[in-house]
Design a protein around this motif. Structure first.
Motif, PDB file in Angstrom:
ATOM      1  N   PHE A  73      41.849  39.612  21.702  1.00 25.30           N
ATOM      2  CA  PHE A  73      41.943  38.135  21.993  1.00 25.30           C
ATOM      3  C   PHE A  73      42.351  37.899  23.809  1.00 25.30           C
ATOM      4  N   TRP A  74      43.359  38.228  24.213  1.00 21.39           N
ATOM      5  CA  TRP A  74      43.293  38.663  25.373  1.00 21.39           C
ATOM      6  C   TRP A  74      42.772  39.328  26.670  1.00 21.39           C
ATOM      7  N   PRO A  75      42.063  40.800  26.391  1.00 16.76           N
ATOM      8  CA  PRO A  75      41.144  40.266  26.851  1.00 16.76           C
ATOM      9  C   PRO A  75      39.946  39.799  27.234  1.00 16.76           C
ATOM     10  N   GLY A  76      39.742  39.356  26.098  1.00 13.60           N
ATOM     11  CA  GLY A  76      38.872  38.665  25.837  1.00 13.60           C
ATOM     12  C   GLY A  76      39.024  37.267  26.304  1.00 13.60           C
ATOM     13  N   ILE A  77      40.013  36.154  26.850  1.00 12.31           N
ATOM     14  CA  ILE A  77      39.845  35.082  27.193  1.00 12.31           C
ATOM     15  C   ILE A  77      40.362  35.853  28.937  1.00 12.31           C
ATOM     16  N   LEU A  78      40.512  37.124  29.207  1.00 11.65           N
ATOM     17  CA  LEU A  78      40.039  37.724  31.020  1.00 11.65           C
ATOM     18  C   LEU A  78      38.731  37.671  31.019  1.00 11.65           C
ATOM     19  N   TRP A  79      38.381  38.366  30.086  1.00 12.60           N
ATOM     20  CA  TRP A  79      36.372  38.475  30.405  1.00 12.60           C
ATOM     21  C   TRP A  79      36.107  36.639  30.677  1.00 12.60           C
ATOM     22  N   TYR A  80      36.499  35.634  29.545  1.00 10.75           N
ATOM     23  CA  TYR A  80      35.820  34.079  29.798  1.00 10.75           C
ATOM     24  C   TYR A  80      36.193  34.092  31.066  1.00 10.75           C
ATOM     25  N   TYR A  82      36.712  35.701  33.710  1.00 11.40           N
ATOM     26  CA  TYR A  82      35.644  36.106  35.131  1.00 11.40           C
ATOM     27  C   TYR A  82      34.612  35.495  34.622  1.00 11.40           C
ATOM     28  N   GLU A  83      34.336  35.156  33.444  1.00 12.81           N
ATOM     29  CA  GLU A  83      32.813  34.744  33.612  1.00 12.81           C
ATOM     30  C   GLU A  83      32.668  33.190  34.461  1.00 12.81           C
ATOM     31  N   THR A  85      34.582  32.300  37.027  1.00 14.89           N
ATOM     32  CA  THR A  85      35.242  32.636  38.363  1.00 14.89           C
ATOM     33  C   THR A  85      34.631  33.274  39.201  1.00 14.89           C
ATOM     34  N   ARG A  86      33.928  34.579  38.563  1.00 13.78           N
ATOM     35  CA  ARG A  86      33.973  35.546  39.097  1.00 13.78           C
ATOM     36  C   ARG A  86      34.610  36.385  39.876  1.00 13.78           C
ATOM     37  N   ASP A  87      36.163  36.269  39.783  1.00 13.10           N
ATOM     38  CA  ASP A  87      37.251  36.607  40.363  1.00 13.10           C
ATOM     39  C   ASP A  87      37.189  37.986  39.960  1.00 13.10           C
ATOM     40  N   ASP A  88      37.167  38.623  41.540  1.00 12.78           N
ATOM     41  CA  ASP A  88      37.107  40.386  41.035  1.00 12.78           C
ATOM     42  C   ASP A  88      37.940  40.989  40.069  1.00 12.78           C
ATOM     43  N   GLU A  89      39.270  40.132  40.786  1.00 14.83           N
ATOM     44  CA  GLU A  89      40.851  40.974  40.322  1.00 14.83           C
ATOM     45  C   GLU A  89      41.237  40.600  38.990  1.00 14.83           C
ATOM     46  N   ILE A  90      40.056  39.714  38.395  1.00 16.21           N
ATOM     47  CA  ILE A  90      40.264  39.388  37.006  1.00 16.21           C
ATOM     48  C   ILE A  90      39.716  39.987  35.960  1.00 16.21           C
ATOM     49  N   LYS A  91      38.511  40.588  36.713  1.00 14.07           N
ATOM     50  CA  LYS A  91      37.357  41.273  36.301  1.00 14.07           C
ATOM     51  C   LYS A  91      38.059  42.820  36.514  1.00 14.07           C
ATOM     52  N   LYS A  92      39.151  43.315  37.155  1.00  9.57           N
ATOM     53  CA  LYS A  92      40.057  44.336  36.521  1.00  9.57           C
ATOM     54  C   LYS A  92      40.658  44.519  35.977  1.00  9.57           C
ATOM     55  N   GLN A  93      41.661  43.157  35.831  1.00 11.23           N
ATOM     56  CA  GLN A  93      42.151  43.145  34.453  1.00 11.23           C
ATOM     57  C   GLN A  93      42.084  43.392  33.380  1.00 11.23           C
ATOM     58  N   ALA A  94      40.545  42.401  32.875  1.00 11.30           N
ATOM     59  CA  ALA A  94      39.977  42.425  31.895  1.00 11.30           C
ATOM     60  C   ALA A  94      39.258  44.104  31.873  1.00 11.30           C
ATOM     61  N   CYS A 120      35.640  41.223  20.554  1.00 11.14           N
ATOM     62  CA  CYS A 120      36.471  40.116  21.596  1.00 11.14           C
ATOM     63  C   CYS A 120      36.503  40.588  22.870  1.00 11.14           C
ATOM     64  N   SER A 121      36.796  42.096  22.898  1.00  9.95           N
ATOM     65  CA  SER A 121      37.522  42.235  24.077  1.00  9.95           C
ATOM     66  C   SER A 121      35.822  42.906  24.520  1.00  9.95           C
ATOM     67  N   SER A 122      35.495  44.033  23.616  1.00  9.82           N
ATOM     68  CA  SER A 122      33.965  45.328  24.764  1.00  9.82           C
ATOM     69  C   SER A 122      33.006  44.141  24.199  1.00  9.82           C
ATOM     70  N   GLY A 123      33.189  43.837  23.284  1.00 16.23           N
ATOM     71  CA  GLY A 123      32.007  42.788  23.275  1.00 16.23           C
ATOM     72  C   GLY A 123      31.162  41.753  24.366  1.00 16.23           C
ATOM     73  N   ASN A 124      32.269  41.384  24.799  1.00 16.52           N
ATOM     74  CA  ASN A 124      32.440  40.375  25.797  1.00 16.52           C
ATOM     75  C   ASN A 124      32.587  40.870  27.754  1.00 16.52           C
ATOM     76  N   ALA A 125      32.744  42.419  27.946  1.00 18.79           N
ATOM     77  CA  ALA A 125      32.895  43.396  28.140  1.00 18.79           C
ATOM     78  C   ALA A 125      31.166  43.676  28.441  1.00 18.79           C
ATOM     79  N   TYR A 126      30.902  43.873  27.755  1.00 17.27           N
ATOM     80  CA  TYR A 126      29.369  44.946  27.906  1.00 17.27           C
ATOM     81  C   TYR A 126      29.039  43.735  27.922  1.00 17.27           C
TER      82      TYR A 126
END
Length: 401
Positions: A73-80, A82-83, A85-94, A120-126
């Motif tokens: 859930f935490w990686p998933g939150i980071l991806w959402y 990022y989606e 904000t499009r913040d590259d630093e948040i993407k890096k953390q995701a 929730c993590s890699s699904g949102n990442a992909y």
């Protein structure tokens, strides 16, 4: 602690446009701010945020291992975030936190929650990057999850350890509906038809056995492994075997809506609506349920913001599939009311801690995570906001999924 205030559900048959003035951007900005607070103090990617308990003046997350069912859930939150904000630093953390979960699939499957953990993590990442490494790990995760399917029953085995602990030959919990999305996705992305068939079978058998006559759901169904017949309907996290555990009903609403999206099976849409209708009928006035709808002394019972977040996200999608205009308005406007309530000072963590939301209930019978901030409440809250933002920008809630 928030208390239940009993009252009849407000009339909801107004047009969807009536709540279009809700400030989604403000709430998403709040999620970004809280996420940055957490990132400032989190560093070890082998530990994933899970909860912040009440009554301890605690602001930062208690973390758990990557093998905990809540780890995705935490990686998933980071991806959402990022989606939005499009913040590259948040993407890096995701990317960091998502990749940290890859070792999960190197072990023999003993956890039916691989969907929660990996999709929730890699699904949102992909979905957001298209990077091959995420696709490969998702396909491996789906194959691993599929090994828990028992064709004699027709469902994925939940909690395999309960066979020895409780003497249950085979059990399925309503939560497991959400893990099916991983299988449906994999079947369309190189994993093969068998994964689709497993997910479809699980949903079908669950629809026939997990509900009572009024379409409230039980938490656990125990099956025999000879003829695949249902032995009993039980609870584990609810108040009683015959009570309506709020988050269990939420999993049902969300899960069968998703299954209709993936299969087009009309009976799944019908189940989702019936599960939603009884949930809405029994809500208190502020649209946030107590942890179980049938617990005695509702006025003193803790709320469950996590159930509200799951239902809000699910109803936004469900409203896009039903044909009846009155039901479209009911589901959509109810979802917005839930999001508004969760976004109010009564439920926002704000200055209390680094989470998004307060007042979730994890496992009341076990005495754990009661009136707490819990990571999956935050995940489905930000997902609901992202979906609502898409709708307000003329897109369907699942348009990018």
């Amino acid at each position: 602690m928030k208390k239940c205030i009993l009252g009849s559900l407000l009339a909801l048959f107004c047009s969807c446009s009536s709540h279009s003035n809700f400030d989604v951007a403000s709430s998403l900005n709040y999620c970004e701010e809280q996420t940055l607070k957490s990132l400032a103090v989190l560093n070890d990617t082998t530990l994933m945020p899970r909860n912040i308990l009440s009554g301890e003046e605690q602001k930062q997350w208690n973390c758990t291992s990557i093998y905990d069912w809540t780890s995705g859930f935490w990686p998933g939150i980071l991806w959402y975030v990022y989606e939005y904000t499009r913040d590259d630093e948040i993407k890096k953390q995701a990317e960091r936190y998502s990749s940290a979960l890859f070792p999960v699939v190197d072990r023999k499957a003993d956890n039916h929650d691989l969907g929660f953990m990996m999709f929730c993590s890699s699904g949102n990442a992909y979905r957001l990057t298209g990077e091959q490494k995420y696709k490969e790990i998702l396909l491996r995760s789906a194959d691993s999850l599929a090994t828990l399917f028992d064709k004699r029953v027709g469902t994925i085995h939940s909690w395999p350890g309960m066979r020895k602990q409780k003497g249950w030959p085979h059990n399925t919990i309503i939560d497991n509906m959400l893990n099916l999305e991983l299988l449906f996705w994999a079947s369309k992305n190189g994993g093969g038809k068998d994964l689709y068939n497993i997910a479809y079978s699980h949903a079908l058998v669950t629809s026939q056995n997990q509900f009572r006559e009024d379409y409230s759901t039980c938490h656990v169904v125990v099956y025999d492994t000879i003829g695949g017949k249902r032995i009993s309907q039980l609870t584990h996290q609810g108040y009683a075997d015959k009570s309506m555990w709020a988050r269990g009903q939420a999993w049902a609403i969300y899960g069968f809506t998703m299954c209709y999206r993936e299969t087009g099976e009309p009976s799944f849409l019908e189940v989702a609506q019936k599960a939603a209708d009884i949930y809405l009928k029994r809500l208190p006035e502020d649209y946030i349920p107590c942890w179980d709808f049938d617990v005695p002394n509702l006025l003193d019972a803790p709320r469950d913001a996590s159930a509200a977040a799951v239902v809000a996200s699910g109803l936004l999608e469900l409203s896009s599939y039903v044909k009846d205009k009155a039901k479209v308005d009911t589901y959509f406007n109810s979802a917005v009311k839930m999001i508004e309530a969760l976004s109010s000072p009564a439920y926002r963590s704000g200055q209390n801690n680094n989470a998004f939301l307060l007042h979730s209930t994890g496992h009341k019978p076990n005495g754990t995570e009661i009136d707490a901030s819990i990571i999956y409440a935050d995940y489905y809250y930000v997902e609901a906001l992202i979906r609502l933002n898409r709708i307000y920008n003329n897109g369907k809630p699942n348009s990018d999924e």
